[in-house]
Design a protein around this motif. Sequence first.
Motif, mmCIF file in Angstrom:
data_model
loop_
_atom_site.group_PDB
_atom_site.id
_atom_site.type_symbol
_atom_site.label_atom_id
_atom_site.label_comp_id
_atom_site.label_asym_id
_atom_site.label_seq_id
_atom_site.Cartn_x
_atom_site.Cartn_y
_atom_site.Cartn_z
ATOM 1 N N SER A 121 -61.361 43.763 -41.292
ATOM 2 C CA SER A 121 -61.675 42.443 -41.563
ATOM 3 C C SER A 121 -60.475 41.635 -42.044
ATOM 4 N N THR A 142 -62.793 41.027 -37.252
ATOM 5 C CA THR A 142 -62.850 39.519 -37.504
ATOM 6 C C THR A 142 -61.396 39.019 -37.931
ATOM 7 N N PRO A 162 -60.469 40.854 -31.036
ATOM 8 C CA PRO A 162 -61.529 40.532 -31.477
ATOM 9 C C PRO A 162 -62.131 39.470 -30.729
ATOM 10 N N LYS A 164 -63.773 36.808 -31.301
ATOM 11 C CA LYS A 164 -63.601 35.314 -31.864
ATOM 12 C C LYS A 164 -62.581 35.232 -33.146
#
Length: 254
Positions: A121, A142, A162, A164
């Motif tokens: 992340s 992410t 990813p 998004k």
Amino acid sequence: MKFKDTSYGDLTGQTYKGDIDISYKGITSLEGAPDKVIGNFECESNGGLHSLEFSPSEITGQFNVESCNLKSLEKGPKIVGGDYIVKKNALTGLKGAPTTINETFDCSFNRITSLKDAPKSVGYNFNCVDTDIKTLEGSPATVGGVFYCYGNDELESFKGAPAKVGDFWATGLPKIKSFEYAPKEIDGYFRCDDSIPNIEDPTNEIIKQQIMAKYYIVGNSRTDFVNIKYRMTQYKNNLGVKSKGFRTLLGLDK
């Protein structure tokens, strides 16, 4: 020079409150560095530094070891509250990187062959510019800001990207033949240009792969969703877009 030989002295096992800056000091070892830094840890442009051994385990601010000669991220900090900057080193992999980065992670201009072991992340930007990766497998799940993957001459596929991101910059990629696997949801810009020579019509490929962005930069031209929708209408008879919901959103089924 070792860290303990700088003006900071031997801080082994201690917590240091404030920024530490040992950039351009000829550092060859971090022996004597504190265990925790409440602030930034700047160690840029120390060409004799090959290892993160003796690095602080926790840094609340930025960790910057740009332009050293690091071979590995192992034994580096496990918790970094700010940016994690390791670009322009001699890295071939990312083993040892923290699992989570709240701000920017930058591993650009290294000879990395895989994004395996990258953080899971990243709160802000993820930069993997000008490396030797062939896919995006291993990318963070992410990325809150921009995903920069331009200038990767060996990149053959966006597989692993990813789903998004904030922005997606995909330029200077001579081996990319499709936007398949590119993020499907982009809050800001999707950028591509004629430095992707194997895609004759990038706009057509954007439509085909159903890439939803707020803005698109194709070549030197910025366009927005309305203009892409117009092109989608032009291509509706030969694109074969599979998602009925996507076609309905665009008004192509009317």
